[in-house]
Design a protein around this motif. Sequence first.
Motif, PDB file in Angstrom:
ATOM      1  N   ARG A  13       3.671  -4.011  -4.431  1.00 55.91           N
ATOM      2  CA  ARG A  13       3.687  -5.055  -3.399  1.00 55.91           C
ATOM      3  C   ARG A  13       2.511  -4.912  -2.423  1.00 55.91           C
ATOM      4  NH1 ARG A  13       7.630  -5.227   0.231  1.00 55.91           N
ATOM      5  NH2 ARG A  13       8.098  -2.991   0.172  1.00 55.91           N
ATOM      6  N   PHE A  14       2.105  -3.687  -2.143  1.00 51.14           N
ATOM      7  CA  PHE A  14       1.030  -3.423  -1.189  1.00 51.14           C
ATOM      8  C   PHE A  14      -0.214  -2.931  -1.932  1.00 51.14           C
ATOM      9  CE2 PHE A  14       3.751  -2.260   2.810  1.00 51.14           C
ATOM     10  CZ  PHE A  14       4.481  -3.429   2.638  1.00 51.14           C
ATOM     11  N   THR A  15      -1.380  -3.282  -1.391  1.00 48.05           N
ATOM     12  CA  THR A  15      -2.643  -2.818  -1.936  1.00 48.05           C
ATOM     13  C   THR A  15      -3.538  -2.324  -0.812  1.00 48.05           C
ATOM     14  OG1 THR A  15      -2.511  -4.428  -3.753  1.00 48.05           O
ATOM     15  CG2 THR A  15      -4.654  -3.405  -3.335  1.00 48.05           C
ATOM     16  N   ILE A  16      -3.987  -1.083  -0.928  1.00 49.86           N
ATOM     17  CA  ILE A  16      -4.902  -0.507   0.053  1.00 49.86           C
ATOM     18  C   ILE A  16      -6.328  -0.636  -0.471  1.00 49.86           C
ATOM     19  CG2 ILE A  16      -4.726   1.844  -0.879  1.00 49.86           C
ATOM     20  CD1 ILE A  16      -4.903   2.874   2.036  1.00 49.86           C
ATOM     21  N   SER A  17      -7.257  -0.929   0.430  1.00 48.34           N
ATOM     22  CA  SER A  17      -8.662  -1.003   0.047  1.00 48.34           C
ATOM     23  C   SER A  17      -9.513  -0.560   1.221  1.00 48.34           C
ATOM     24  CB  SER A  17      -9.041  -2.416  -0.412  1.00 48.34           C
ATOM     25  OG  SER A  17      -8.836  -3.349   0.633  1.00 48.34           O
ATOM     26  N   ARG A  18     -10.754  -0.278   0.905  1.00 40.97           N
ATOM     27  CA  ARG A  18     -11.655   0.315   1.905  1.00 40.97           C
ATOM     28  C   ARG A  18     -13.038  -0.279   1.693  1.00 40.97           C
ATOM     29  NH1 ARG A  18     -12.017   6.946   2.203  1.00 40.97           N
ATOM     30  NH2 ARG A  18     -13.584   7.132   3.837  1.00 40.97           N
ATOM     31  N   ASP A  19     -13.675  -0.699   2.773  1.00 38.70           N
ATOM     32  CA  ASP A  19     -15.045  -1.203   2.719  1.00 38.70           C
ATOM     33  C   ASP A  19     -15.898  -0.242   3.529  1.00 38.70           C
ATOM     34  OD1 ASP A  19     -17.473  -2.518   3.050  1.00 38.70           O
ATOM     35  OD2 ASP A  19     -16.553  -4.488   3.094  1.00 38.70           O
ATOM     36  N   ASN A  20     -16.576   0.659   2.855  1.00 38.76           N
ATOM     37  CA  ASN A  20     -17.344   1.681   3.562  1.00 38.76           C
ATOM     38  C   ASN A  20     -18.516   1.076   4.337  1.00 38.76           C
ATOM     39  OD1 ASN A  20     -15.759   3.867   2.699  1.00 38.76           O
ATOM     40  ND2 ASN A  20     -16.840   3.909   0.734  1.00 38.76           N
ATOM     41  N   ALA A  21     -19.088   0.012   3.821  1.00 39.12           N
ATOM     42  CA  ALA A  21     -20.214  -0.632   4.509  1.00 39.12           C
ATOM     43  C   ALA A  21     -19.795  -1.193   5.864  1.00 39.12           C
ATOM     44  CB  ALA A  21     -20.795  -1.732   3.635  1.00 39.12           C
ATOM     45  N   LYS A  22     -18.546  -1.605   5.947  1.00 39.27           N
ATOM     46  CA  LYS A  22     -18.022  -2.166   7.192  1.00 39.27           C
ATOM     47  C   LYS A  22     -17.184  -1.168   7.972  1.00 39.27           C
ATOM     48  CE  LYS A  22     -17.894  -6.955   5.573  1.00 39.27           C
ATOM     49  NZ  LYS A  22     -17.050  -8.162   5.378  1.00 39.27           N
ATOM     50  N   ASN A  23     -17.071   0.058   7.457  1.00 41.95           N
ATOM     51  CA  ASN A  23     -16.215   1.069   8.098  1.00 41.95           C
ATOM     52  C   ASN A  23     -14.815   0.524   8.349  1.00 41.95           C
ATOM     53  OD1 ASN A  23     -18.180   3.111   8.235  1.00 41.95           O
ATOM     54  ND2 ASN A  23     -19.012   2.244  10.115  1.00 41.95           N
ATOM     55  N   SER A  24     -14.289  -0.124   7.334  1.00 37.15           N
ATOM     56  CA  SER A  24     -12.991  -0.774   7.500  1.00 37.15           C
ATOM     57  C   SER A  24     -12.013  -0.398   6.401  1.00 37.15           C
ATOM     58  CB  SER A  24     -13.166  -2.301   7.514  1.00 37.15           C
ATOM     59  OG  SER A  24     -13.863  -2.704   8.673  1.00 37.15           O
ATOM     60  N   LEU A  25     -10.756  -0.445   6.763  1.00 40.39           N
ATOM     61  CA  LEU A  25      -9.644  -0.149   5.870  1.00 40.39           C
ATOM     62  C   LEU A  25      -8.705  -1.351   5.905  1.00 40.39           C
ATOM     63  CD1 LEU A  25      -8.166   2.144   4.190  1.00 40.39           C
ATOM     64  CD2 LEU A  25      -6.923   2.622   6.317  1.00 40.39           C
ATOM     65  N   TYR A  26      -8.115  -1.671   4.765  1.00 44.29           N
ATOM     66  CA  TYR A  26      -7.243  -2.836   4.695  1.00 44.29           C
ATOM     67  C   TYR A  26      -5.929  -2.489   3.997  1.00 44.29           C
ATOM     68  CZ  TYR A  26     -11.790  -4.986   5.470  1.00 44.29           C
ATOM     69  OH  TYR A  26     -13.029  -5.304   5.976  1.00 44.29           O
ATOM     70  N   LEU A  27      -4.907  -3.275   4.294  1.00 48.51           N
ATOM     71  CA  LEU A  27      -3.641  -3.164   3.581  1.00 48.51           C
ATOM     72  C   LEU A  27      -3.125  -4.577   3.345  1.00 48.51           C
ATOM     73  CD1 LEU A  27      -1.563  -1.118   2.449  1.00 48.51           C
ATOM     74  CD2 LEU A  27      -0.263  -1.486   4.564  1.00 48.51           C
ATOM     75  N   GLN A  28      -3.179  -5.012   2.090  1.00 52.17           N
ATOM     76  CA  GLN A  28      -2.616  -6.299   1.713  1.00 52.17           C
ATOM     77  C   GLN A  28      -1.142  -6.090   1.397  1.00 52.17           C
ATOM     78  OE1 GLN A  28      -4.040  -9.466   1.591  1.00 52.17           O
ATOM     79  NE2 GLN A  28      -1.931 -10.126   1.206  1.00 52.17           N
ATOM     80  N   MET A  29      -0.290  -6.795   2.108  1.00 51.35           N
ATOM     81  CA  MET A  29       1.147  -6.627   1.949  1.00 51.35           C
ATOM     82  C   MET A  29       1.744  -7.942   1.459  1.00 51.35           C
ATOM     83  SD  MET A  29       2.054  -4.392   5.356  1.00 51.35           S
ATOM     84  CE  MET A  29       1.764  -5.771   6.459  1.00 51.35           C
ATOM     85  N   ASN A  30       2.298  -7.913   0.266  1.00 53.15           N
ATOM     86  CA  ASN A  30       2.925  -9.087  -0.331  1.00 53.15           C
ATOM     87  C   ASN A  30       4.418  -8.841  -0.528  1.00 53.15           C
ATOM     88  OD1 ASN A  30       0.346 -10.306  -0.559  1.00 53.15           O
ATOM     89  ND2 ASN A  30       0.033  -9.409  -2.579  1.00 53.15           N
ATOM     90  N   SER A  31       5.139  -9.916  -0.761  1.00 50.51           N
ATOM     91  CA  SER A  31       6.591  -9.824  -1.007  1.00 50.51           C
ATOM     92  C   SER A  31       7.262  -8.950   0.046  1.00 50.51           C
ATOM     93  CB  SER A  31       6.851  -9.263  -2.417  1.00 50.51           C
ATOM     94  OG  SER A  31       6.243 -10.069  -3.396  1.00 50.51           O
ATOM     95  N   LEU A  32       6.966  -9.214   1.288  1.00 52.30           N
ATOM     96  CA  LEU A  32       7.485  -8.378   2.376  1.00 52.30           C
ATOM     97  C   LEU A  32       9.003  -8.475   2.466  1.00 52.30           C
ATOM     98  CD1 LEU A  32       4.663  -9.037   4.939  1.00 52.30           C
ATOM     99  CD2 LEU A  32       5.442  -6.766   4.220  1.00 52.30           C
ATOM    100  N   LYS A  33       9.594  -7.350   2.843  1.00 54.37           N
ATOM    101  CA  LYS A  33      11.046  -7.233   2.974  1.00 54.37           C
ATOM    102  C   LYS A  33      11.385  -6.846   4.411  1.00 54.37           C
ATOM    103  CE  LYS A  33      11.353  -5.390  -1.740  1.00 54.37           C
ATOM    104  NZ  LYS A  33      11.814  -4.234  -2.561  1.00 54.37           N
ATOM    105  N   PRO A  34      12.596  -7.146   4.859  1.00 53.34           N
ATOM    106  CA  PRO A  34      12.984  -6.739   6.221  1.00 53.34           C
ATOM    107  C   PRO A  34      12.817  -5.243   6.458  1.00 53.34           C
ATOM    108  CG  PRO A  34      14.540  -8.344   5.383  1.00 53.34           C
ATOM    109  CD  PRO A  34      13.613  -8.017   4.237  1.00 53.34           C
ATOM    110  N   GLU A  35      13.018  -4.441   5.431  1.00 54.95           N
ATOM    111  CA  GLU A  35      12.877  -2.992   5.592  1.00 54.95           C
ATOM    112  C   GLU A  35      11.428  -2.542   5.746  1.00 54.95           C
ATOM    113  OE1 GLU A  35      14.570  -4.627   3.185  1.00 54.95           O
ATOM    114  OE2 GLU A  35      14.424  -3.577   1.252  1.00 54.95           O
ATOM    115  N   ASP A  36      10.480  -3.469   5.614  1.00 50.21           N
ATOM    116  CA  ASP A  36       9.074  -3.153   5.890  1.00 50.21           C
ATOM    117  C   ASP A  36       8.757  -3.256   7.379  1.00 50.21           C
ATOM    118  OD1 ASP A  36       8.245  -4.943   2.900  1.00 50.21           O
ATOM    119  OD2 ASP A  36       8.294  -2.765   3.156  1.00 50.21           O
TER     120      ASP A  36
END
Length: 120
Positions: free
Chosen positions: A65-88
């Motif tokens: 459901r979640f995907t982590i990614s990193r853009d070193n050129a932008k010094n950034s970190l991301y977390l794509q969260m899909n199909s979210l649940k109340p327990e998230d």
Amino acid sequence: QVQLVESGGGSVQAGGSLRLSCAASGLTYRPYCMAWFRQAPGKEREAVALISKYDTTYADSVKGRFTISRDNAKNSLYLQMNSLKPEDTAMYYCAAGESWSLSPSQYNYWGQGTQVTVSS
């Protein structure tokens, strides 16, 4: 000084999606490991996803459901969260450190957190 600043949190209904971002500044080197943690009220902080140059890993509760990614050129970190649940529902934090670890104690730098609320 080192700063990690998260953004992208919010309130969504179950089944929805959010994309968290973490902008890093002040780092004089590229951390070996960056991670997303979360903490719900009354619960311990838990690792959600880790990423290094060589690998990624996810908590069982978010795999697929979640995907982590990193853009070193932008010094950034991301977390794509899909199909979210109340327990998230939790405060989500990004962290940077030199160890590949699920333990919050192994991370040197932390952001202030961004709130994610998922309603049923």
